[in-house]
Structures are given as C-alpha cells and as structure tokens.
Design a protein around this motif. Structure first.
Motif, short mmCIF file in Angstrom:
data_model
loop_
_atom_site.label_atom_id
_atom_site.label_comp_id
_atom_site.label_asym_id
_atom_site.label_seq_id
_atom_site.Cartn_x
_atom_site.Cartn_y
_atom_site.Cartn_z
N VAL A 1 40.98 108.15 103.62
CA VAL A 1 41.21 106.21 103.18
C VAL A 1 40.14 105.77 103.94
CG1 VAL A 1 42.30 104.49 102.25
CG2 VAL A 1 43.08 106.40 102.06
N LEU A 2 40.93 105.01 104.93
CA LEU A 2 39.44 103.64 105.43
C LEU A 2 38.04 104.67 106.18
CD1 LEU A 2 41.62 102.90 108.32
CD2 LEU A 2 41.35 101.38 106.22
N GLY A 3 38.19 106.04 106.28
CA GLY A 3 36.77 106.81 106.70
C GLY A 3 35.98 106.26 104.99
N SER A 4 36.26 106.01 103.88
CA SER A 4 35.86 106.45 102.90
C SER A 4 35.31 104.11 102.80
CB SER A 4 36.88 105.61 101.18
OG SER A 4 37.61 104.90 101.58
N LEU A 5 35.94 103.43 103.47
CA LEU A 5 35.02 102.57 103.44
C LEU A 5 33.67 102.77 104.38
CD1 LEU A 5 37.80 99.97 104.85
CD2 LEU A 5 36.77 100.01 102.55
N LEU A 6 33.78 103.30 105.35
CA LEU A 6 32.31 103.73 105.80
C LEU A 6 31.25 104.22 104.74
CD1 LEU A 6 32.89 104.77 109.42
CD2 LEU A 6 31.10 103.00 109.00
N MET A 7 31.92 105.71 104.19
CA MET A 7 30.98 106.09 103.30
C MET A 7 30.54 105.57 102.02
SD MET A 7 29.72 109.16 102.56
CE MET A 7 30.97 110.33 104.25
N ILE A 8 31.13 104.73 101.55
CA ILE A 8 30.73 104.05 100.50
C ILE A 8 29.72 103.43 100.97
CG2 ILE A 8 31.17 102.67 99.00
CD1 ILE A 8 34.40 103.33 98.85
N ILE A 9 30.15 102.34 102.02
CA ILE A 9 28.79 101.64 102.49
C ILE A 9 27.08 102.16 102.64
CG2 ILE A 9 27.53 99.74 104.13
CD1 ILE A 9 30.70 98.84 104.47
N PHE A 10 27.88 103.70 103.33
CA PHE A 10 26.73 104.55 104.20
C PHE A 10 25.97 104.84 103.08
CE2 PHE A 10 25.52 108.96 104.44
CZ PHE A 10 24.25 108.88 104.98
N ILE A 11 26.87 105.58 101.83
CA ILE A 11 25.63 105.69 100.48
C ILE A 11 25.96 104.70 99.49
CG2 ILE A 11 26.28 106.62 97.77
CD1 ILE A 11 28.86 108.10 99.20
N SER A 12 25.86 103.91 99.82
CA SER A 12 24.95 102.15 98.89
C SER A 12 23.65 101.94 99.98
CB SER A 12 26.18 100.61 99.44
OG SER A 12 27.47 100.95 98.90
N PHE A 13 23.19 102.31 101.50
CA PHE A 13 22.55 102.61 102.21
C PHE A 13 21.25 102.97 101.20
CE2 PHE A 13 24.59 101.58 106.02
CZ PHE A 13 24.13 99.93 105.55
N ASN A 14 22.04 104.12 100.47
CA ASN A 14 20.80 105.12 100.00
C ASN A 14 20.33 105.17 98.15
OD1 ASN A 14 20.30 106.74 102.13
ND2 ASN A 14 22.45 106.84 102.46
N ILE A 15 21.47 104.69 97.89
CA ILE A 15 21.24 104.61 96.43
C ILE A 15 20.84 103.18 95.75
CG2 ILE A 15 22.56 105.10 94.13
CD1 ILE A 15 24.41 107.38 95.42
N SER A 16 19.71 103.40 94.67
CA SER A 16 18.97 101.57 94.83
C SER A 16 20.33 100.43 94.31
CB SER A 16 17.56 102.28 93.83
OG SER A 16 16.66 102.62 94.67
N ALA A 17 21.38 101.61 93.11
CA ALA A 17 21.81 100.04 92.28
C ALA A 17 22.97 99.77 92.92
CB ALA A 17 22.17 101.61 90.86
N LEU A 18 23.72 100.82 93.66
CA LEU A 18 25.01 99.72 94.91
C LEU A 18 23.99 99.50 95.75
CD1 LEU A 18 26.93 103.12 95.42
CD2 LEU A 18 26.99 101.85 94.15
N ASN A 19 22.99 99.04 96.57
CA ASN A 19 22.33 98.66 97.46
C ASN A 19 21.60 97.06 96.71
OD1 ASN A 19 20.98 98.09 100.21
ND2 ASN A 19 18.55 98.08 98.98
N LEU A 20 21.46 97.19 95.73
CA LEU A 20 21.29 96.01 95.16
C LEU A 20 22.20 95.64 94.74
CD1 LEU A 20 18.58 96.53 92.27
CD2 LEU A 20 18.07 94.76 94.41
N PHE A 21 23.57 95.81 94.11
CA PHE A 21 25.15 95.23 94.02
C PHE A 21 25.22 94.17 94.97
CE2 PHE A 21 29.51 95.77 93.64
CZ PHE A 21 29.42 94.92 93.25
N TRP A 22 25.42 95.47 96.17
CA TRP A 22 26.30 94.40 96.91
C TRP A 22 25.19 93.27 97.32
CZ3 TRP A 22 29.73 95.46 100.19
CH2 TRP A 22 31.01 96.61 100.51
#
Length: 870
Positions: free
Chosen positions: A322-343
């Motif tokens: 559960v807590l590792g998912s926080l890191l994973m979501i941010i890490f994925i956001s670094f690499n996917i344009s739509a998520l990167n823009l969303f943040w």
C-alpha cells in the motif's frame, strides 16, 4: 496550553537543531560561493533576478501604500495584481519585506531562502517526532535529509515553491491525528495555509495527500473508514477558506486566455529507466533548464532504510504494498506524459521540469522513518547487504550503461557515493558486532547524514551557479538608486494624466513594477494572455504562452497608440517626435510629443477589429488608421545591399527566401555592413525575423547606426531595429554583428520605412478625440464630450472581467476589442467615466473564507460532542 509548553520545553534543543542545522548548512554553502548578507555576489539566480526580486519589491510598495493591492499599471499595460500574489507572493513569508528597503531585496531573498530551509527541517522534525518511535537523533537526521534534499537546492531560486515543503509534513501529521485521534485542527490549518501560500504546489500536495489518506484507510478500514467524512469535511472547509486567494486566481486564469497543454506522446521524452538510481547518488546535477530528469535525492541512509522497509519481515506485506504504491505512482508519473502533466495542473513546464518530484523524496524519507522504527541491532547485516547492493548498482549505472546516457554523472559523484556507503557499512557492521555502540549509533549516523547532505547541497548550488549564474549584487543595486532617481525626478513629475514610460536598457523585464513607472514589458507566469497575444500581433514580442512581452524593437505607431511618453536610454536615440528631456546619472530621457492618452473616442465598429495573420505591420497600421478614420498604410519596404562581411558566409534558399548566416570561425562575431537609400521624412527600421526562435535563446545582434551601438537578444525582443529618422533623403550604412550562435537563419532582411507625414496627420486626428484618464490605484476616471451617437472609447487597458464601468454614475456593460482591450460604449453628450477594478471572485472568496472558518468551528464543536458521546 501548559501541557503543550511542557512538551516544547522537553524537546526545545531538538527544535533548535532541526531549524538551525539546515539553515546553517545552507548559509555555509552559499558562503562558500561568496553569497551572504551584503555580499558582492547575490542570490538572484534565474527568475529570482527578473521576477522574485521585483515582485517582492512591488509588495513592499503595496504594504507602504505606494500601489494598489488589486491592480497594477506597471507591467504589460496593467494586470490583476491580486492574481499575481496568489502565485508569487502568497503565505506569510513575503510580508516580511515590509521591514526592508527595496534596495536590499537581494539580501531579503537570501534571508528568506535560508530561513525557509530551516523551517522545512523544523516542520519535518515535528512530524517525525510524533510519527516514528525512534531516537530523537534519528528524527533530527531525517529532518535534515528532508530539508536539504536535491529538489530544495536545485529549485532554491523558486522561493515560493519552498512553502509547500514546509506544509507537507504538517498536512500528513494532520491526517494522522485526524485518523487516529479524530483531531482535525492541524489538518485544517495546514491545508488552508498551504493553498493560500501557493495554489500551484498546493494542488500537487492535495493530490498526494488524498492518495495517502486512501492508503491509510486501506491499511485499517475498520477504524478509519468512518473518519473519511471528517477528513473530506475538513479538507473541503480548508479549501473554502483558501478561496480568498484561489478563487480570484482561477477566474483570472479562465478569463484571460490560459490554456491547458496538449498531450503529444505517451511517454515523457526526458526520462529513462535508471533515472531514480542516478538521482539517488550524491551530487548528481543535470540541469533545471531543458531535458532534465527529476531531482529525487534525499540521502543515502533514508534510501537504505526505505529499502529495509520493504525487505524486513517485521512490516506486513499489505503495508509494504500500500505505501509502496505511493512511490510507484509518482515513479510512473515521471514516465507517462499524461500523468506528468496532471500533477502539474495540465500545464507543461517551460523549464524546471517534474516540479512534484519532492513528493517522491518525502515518501522515501517517510518510509525510512517506518523502517528505522523496526530496526534492531540484529538487522545490521541486512543494512550492510543493502548498502553493498546499492554500491554495485551505482557502479553498474556508471560503467555498464552507454556513456552518452548520463554524461553529467561525474566520477566525483560516484566516489563520494561509494565513500559514504562504505562509512555506513562500517557503522552498521560495528553496530552488529558491538552492542555498546548502540547508545552512540544514532548520533554517529546523524553526523554522517548531515555531512552527506551538506556535500550534496554544495553540488546542487554549484549546479545552479553553472546553469544560471548567481549575478553580482551590482547588477541589481548599482542601477537602483540612479535609475529610480531618474524616474522620480523626470517622468514621475510630469502631469496628472496617465502615460507610459519604457526603457531601452532594462535591468530586467519587470523593471517597471520595482521602479514605479507604467510600462509595456513583462515576464510573469501570471499575465493577461488575451491582451499579450494581441500585442504580439501588433509587433511586440510575446510568443507561445505569452510568459514574456518586450517593448524593444517596435514602431512609432505603437509608441503613440500605447501612450509611451518617455524613453529612458543610456545612449541618444533618433526617433521622430522624441526630444531630449534630460541627461542625468548616466541616463538620457526622451519625451514623445505624439504619445496618445489612455482612451480615444471612435466608432463602435472597433469592437469587430480583426488582426491580419502573420502581418504585424499590417495589423498595427489597420488599427491606427481605423482610429484616425483614414486610409493610410504608413509603411513601405526596400532591400538593403550588403557592402561587406566579416567571418560570415551567406546562403539563400530560393524557395523560401530565407537567408542562413554561418560563422567561418567559431565564437567570433559575424559582421555584415549594409547600405540602403532612405527617402525623405521616413523613420527607418531593419527587419530581422528569425525562422526558428527555439534555437535562438542565446543569439543576439549588435546594431551600429551612426556610431551608436544597440544590442538586442533576437529571441526576446521585436523584429524592427530602429535605424533612425531622416528628414532628408540619403544613403546610410549600418552594421549588424550577430553573436551567441554560429549559425542563424532569417527571413530575407528588409528595411521598413514609416511615412512620418502620414503618421503625424493621423496622430493629430486621434488626439482630437483623445480621452485623458486620471489613474489612481484601482480606479481610472475621465470627463469626455462625445459629438456623435453610438460611439466607443477605445482604451489600451487590458480587458479583464474585474473591471466595472460607471457612466455618469450608472453601471454600464463593458465591451472588448479582441478580448484584449477595454472598449467603453458612450452616447452623444458630456459624460463622467469611471472604471473601477476589483478582482472577479474576490467578494465570493472573502465570504467563503469566513464560511470555511465558521463551518470548521461548528465541525469542531460537533466532533467534540460526538467524541464525548462515544
């Protein structure tokens, strides 16, 4: 209250250390570069020089009653100042400028920066102390690691973003208190201050903390699920309270042409798989300009303990996932344009990429705290293994990956990282074999952590120095007194009617808001995009997202139309209608006798004016002639002849007509001497239009005309380089020195001639119908006599829905020209015109502010009653 004071007294020394250690380290790092209070080198790197120093100076003017809190006339023809505050000057820290002079702004920003870094450390220590059951020294080490993370150093010049790092630990602590003890007060206060301080970073923290709450509820659904109502009630009420700043800003963005960025690719172009590994090493700085990767370093020990969090069997698998998912979501956001823009609010950053990467660093430190809480002496072997594996991974990244991938990873960074890992291995090994070291372990590790953080921060600040440079104090202070004196003694003492002033030798794009004159240039993330886009169509340079607009290199038509009465210059200028007004303190002041007032009466068809695509001269001529009720076109063109060249080859594309100028020898100016015949009574301009502005960030031209040199950065200023006014026909020679880049491509350069006779006739016609406004704060008033029915007062005031028009005391609808400028409908006769500005949404925001606080007080009472009942 007594209980709270007892707690503070018992931990007083740690509060001091948590604040002072990051502050002192930051101060020492700056000192090592020659930056301190009163130093010759200033802290004003990058936007600090052009934006933050000037905006904080403007707030000082407001606080001392010299300017309006709601509207500012100085920049970009005028703009919503309250909206600018919500991004650049929110929160409590900027108000400390009231105790200082604007001349000391470099020192003020220096002090605010190191103090904020200290408060970041203090904030995290308070959070860590109440969250992790570990030695207080470990609390201190984690707080120092958080306060001195790479993000803080690399983005230290963006001083308003640091507030988010102060409030983030308090928000998380507030969430913990709410979920564990049903105490929502800290969360409400922290959220409200966060959103009021900076809505942009507050949005990122808001998204992250909602994810955190979901994680906490998943971990303990039975005890926490029912508290979601209390959490969302508190969050919503904090959001309502912050509407006093946010609502006017949202409406300003919506109304003034702000657009969301489009997603052009699935993956971000900048990132690679090993980025987080690379940026976990000590002293790895790539850039904060273009094509950078996220800054995520927060210390080797937090990284080791975060990994330990995932490998130790003492922590449940569910908690790890559960807590590792926080890191994973941010890490994925670094690499996917739509998520990167969303943040980042669906707005693609121009530079300073991945602005939410501090959330990754915070999560690493948080997991490290939970890992430390489970650490025992017998776990030392695991920490040794983790450290050795990390060393191997770092070596692999440096030696096994292609050298071109991470060129900025230096051997110094690798050696430092391995050296500190070795130190940690030795300490962990000693702890595993010698139980007597336990009482010294925390202190020893903290000393190493602080040393490591200091070394890394030194590299980050050096990176900023290399990337942007920390300019000399004299760049700000040397012109300050003389520049201001020239403004105050001359242009500030003219008449009560509104007029504008511009400088030919600006210190920065935002000089006007600091020195107190009304100008055109502006560089700001908060701006009226509709107005600036139209200004770009009129020949002022404001491309793309309109972050910039520059006065330089436009025509006399625009000087007249926008009421530019004065030019301040370090060299004489030769512009028709401009006569020397003064020459003092190293500055010439020239007065324009043809500057028009803020408003002018014209036919109401002006509201339907259309720009001429890709023809700024045609657009400004059409607008000017329509206001003058003439058919004049003003401009003609001629091809200049090349007389001679130095260190340059010319090649012309026969299809496009573009000309490419290439240096024969690198890093030497490319010089061309031109000759052209100028007819009588003409103002002459050399038109230089680059075909690709994106490649010209450092390309400039030095124009020499009649022995006068004028330098211009091609990517920033307009295209019409003044060659002077010529009452008699003659041949002139002039030179252009291109420098900064070895190759430059321009549309085939031409010389433009403006007919002074046509111009003078039409200026006189427009002036006959001019409306002189008296401007005071957020109000503009005028008396006008209209000779025909259904007329319009065209103004050069940027259109904004915050304006209200009163004609003879009666509220009257306002029109606009191209959604860019206010146009005021008037009927035949004498009228009293009054324009009043009040930010749209501010009344509602004030109401919501008190509603939010009041409703939260009721929520507290209800919550206390329910807790007693239970």
């Amino acid at each position: 209250m007594k209980k709270i004071w007892n707690v503070v007294q018992s931990n007083f020394i740690y509060y001091i250390w948590a604040f002072m250690i990051p502050l002192v380290i930051m101060a020492l790092v700056y000192y090592s570069l020659g930056i301190y209070w009163g130093s010759e080198r200033s802290i004003l790197a990058s936007d600090s020089f052009s934006q933050y120093s000037n905006f904080h100076a403007s707030l000082n003017n407001v606080l001392h009653g010299k300017a309006s809190l709601f509207y500012n006339w100085n920049l970009g023809l005028g703009f919503n100042y309250y909206a600018l505050m919500s991004y650049y000057l929110g929160g409590i820290f900027p108000f400390f400028v009231v105790f200082f002079s604007n001349a000391n702004m470099p020192d003020v920003l220096y002090l605010m920066t190191i103090v904020k870094v200290g408060v970041i450390g203090l904030s995290f220590w308070i959070y860590a102390k109440e969250t992790f059951k570990i030695n207080h020294y470990f609390h201190l080490g984690l707080s120092v690691a958080y306060a001195l993370m790479s993000f803080v150093g690399a983005y230290s010049m963006s001083i308003m973003w640091l507030d988010a790092l102060i409030y983030l630990p308090m928000v998380i602590l507030g969430i913990n208190r709410l979920l564990q003890k049903s105490k929502p007060t800290l969360l409400f206060v922290a959220y409200a201050l966060l959103f009021i301080s900076n809505y942009y970073m507050g949005f990122m923290v808001g998204i992250f903390t909602v994810m955190y709450v979901i994680c906490m509820v998943i971990l303990e659904p039975e005890g926490r699920l029912r508290k979601l109502v209390l959490y969302f009630s508190t969050s919503i009420l904090a959001g309502l309270t912050s509407m006093i700043m946010i609502l006017p800003m949202i409406l300003d963005l919506r109304n003034n042409g702000e657009k969301l960025s489009t997603i052009t690719s699935f993956l971000t172009e900048e990132t690679h798989l090993w980025d987080m590994v690379v940026k976990s090493m000590i002293g790895v700085y790539d850039t904060t300009k273009y094509n950078s990767i996220p800054f995520t370093y927060v210390g080797l020990l937090p990284l080791i303990m975060a990994i330990f969090f995932f490998v130790t069997p003492k922590i449940a698998l569910k908690t790890k996932v559960v807590l590792g998912s926080l890191l994973m979501i941010i890490f994925i956001s670094f690499n996917i344009s739509a998520l990167n823009l969303f943040w980042q609010g669906m707005h693609s950053p121009y530079m300073f990429l991945f602005r939410y990467s501090y959330l990754f660093s915070f999560t690493v430190v948080m997991l490290a705290g939970y890992g430390l809480a489970k650490y025992e002496r017998k776990d030392s072997g695991k920490l040794v293994v983790i450290s050795v594996i990390l060393a191997a991974v770092f070596l692999g990244v440096k030696y096994l990956l292609p050298e071109t991938l991470y060129t900025y990873v230096t051997m110094d960074s690798l050696y430092l990282t391995l050296a500190f890992l070795l130190i940690y291995v030795v300490i962990f090994s000693l702890a595993g074999f010698n139980k007597d070291i336990k009482k010294y372990l925390a202190l020893l590790l903290v000393i190493v952590m602080v040393s490591e953080a200091a070394v890394n921060m030194r590299t980050m600040i050096n990176g900023v120095l290399s990337d942007w440079n920390y300019p000399a104090r004299t760049a700000y202070s040397e012109p300050y007194s003389t520049y201001r004196e020239v403004v105050e003694k001359t242009v500030g003492k003219d008449t009560k009617e509104f007029y504008r002033t511009e400088t030919m030798n600006p210190v920065s794009a935002n000089d006007a808001i600091n020195y107190g004159f009304n100008g055109i240039s502006q560089f700001s993330s908060v701006r009226n995009r509709n107005a600036l886009s139209f200004m770009n169509d009129l020949g002022f340079k404001s491309r793309g997202t309109n972050l910039n607009i520059r006065y330089g290199n436009n025509t006399l038509l625009m000087d007249a139309l926008f009421g530019v009465r004065y030019n301040i210059s370090k060299v004489p200028i030769n512009k028709f209608g401009f006569s020397q007004y003064s020459n003092d303190k190293g500055y010439y002041v020239f007065r324009n006798t043809d500057a028009l007032p803020l408003g002018m009466v014209t036919a109401d068809k002006i509201n339907n004016f259309k720009v001429k695509p890709k023809d700024n001269l045609g657009t400004q001529a059409a607008l000017f002639s329509q206001l003058a009720k003439s058919t004049n076109t003003y401009f003609t063109r001629n091809q200049p002849a090349v007389v001679s060249t130095e260190n340059i080859t010319l090649s012309k594309d026969t299809n496009s007509g573009n000309v490419t100028y290439t240096a024969i020898k690198d890093k030497i100016d490319k010089k061309i001497t031109w000759k052209v015949h100028v007819p009588a009574n003409k103002q002459a301009y050399m038109s230089l239009w680059p075909t690709d502005y994106g490649q010209l960030s450092s390309s400039s031209v030095l124009m020499t005309v009649n022995g006068i040199n004028k330098a211009t950065q091609l990517s920033i200023n307009g295209q019409y380089h003044d060659l002077g006014y010529y009452p008699k026909a003659q041949d002139i020679e002039f030179t252009t020195n291109f420098y900064g880049t070895d190759v430059i491509t321009l549309s085939d350069p031409v010389v433009v001639f403006m007919d002074v006779n046509q111009y003078q006739d039409d200026v006189a016609r427009i002036a006959q119908n001019g409306v002189d406004f008296k401007v005071e704060g957020r109000k503009a008033t005028a008396d006008v006599t209209v000779k025909e029915a259904k007329q319009t007062i065209f103004t050069t005031i940027p259109y904004d829905k915050g304006w209200k028009l009163y004609v003879d005391g009666k509220l009257t609808p306002i029109n606009s020209v191209n959604d860019a400028f206010l146009s005021l409908p008037v009927e035949k006769g004498k009228h009293r015109i009054e324009l009043v500005f009040f930010p749209e949404g501010l009344v509602s925001g004030i109401i919501l502010f008190f509603v939010g606080i009041g409703a939260f007080c009721l929520l507290l009472i209800y919550n206390r009653i329910m807790n007693k009942y239970k």
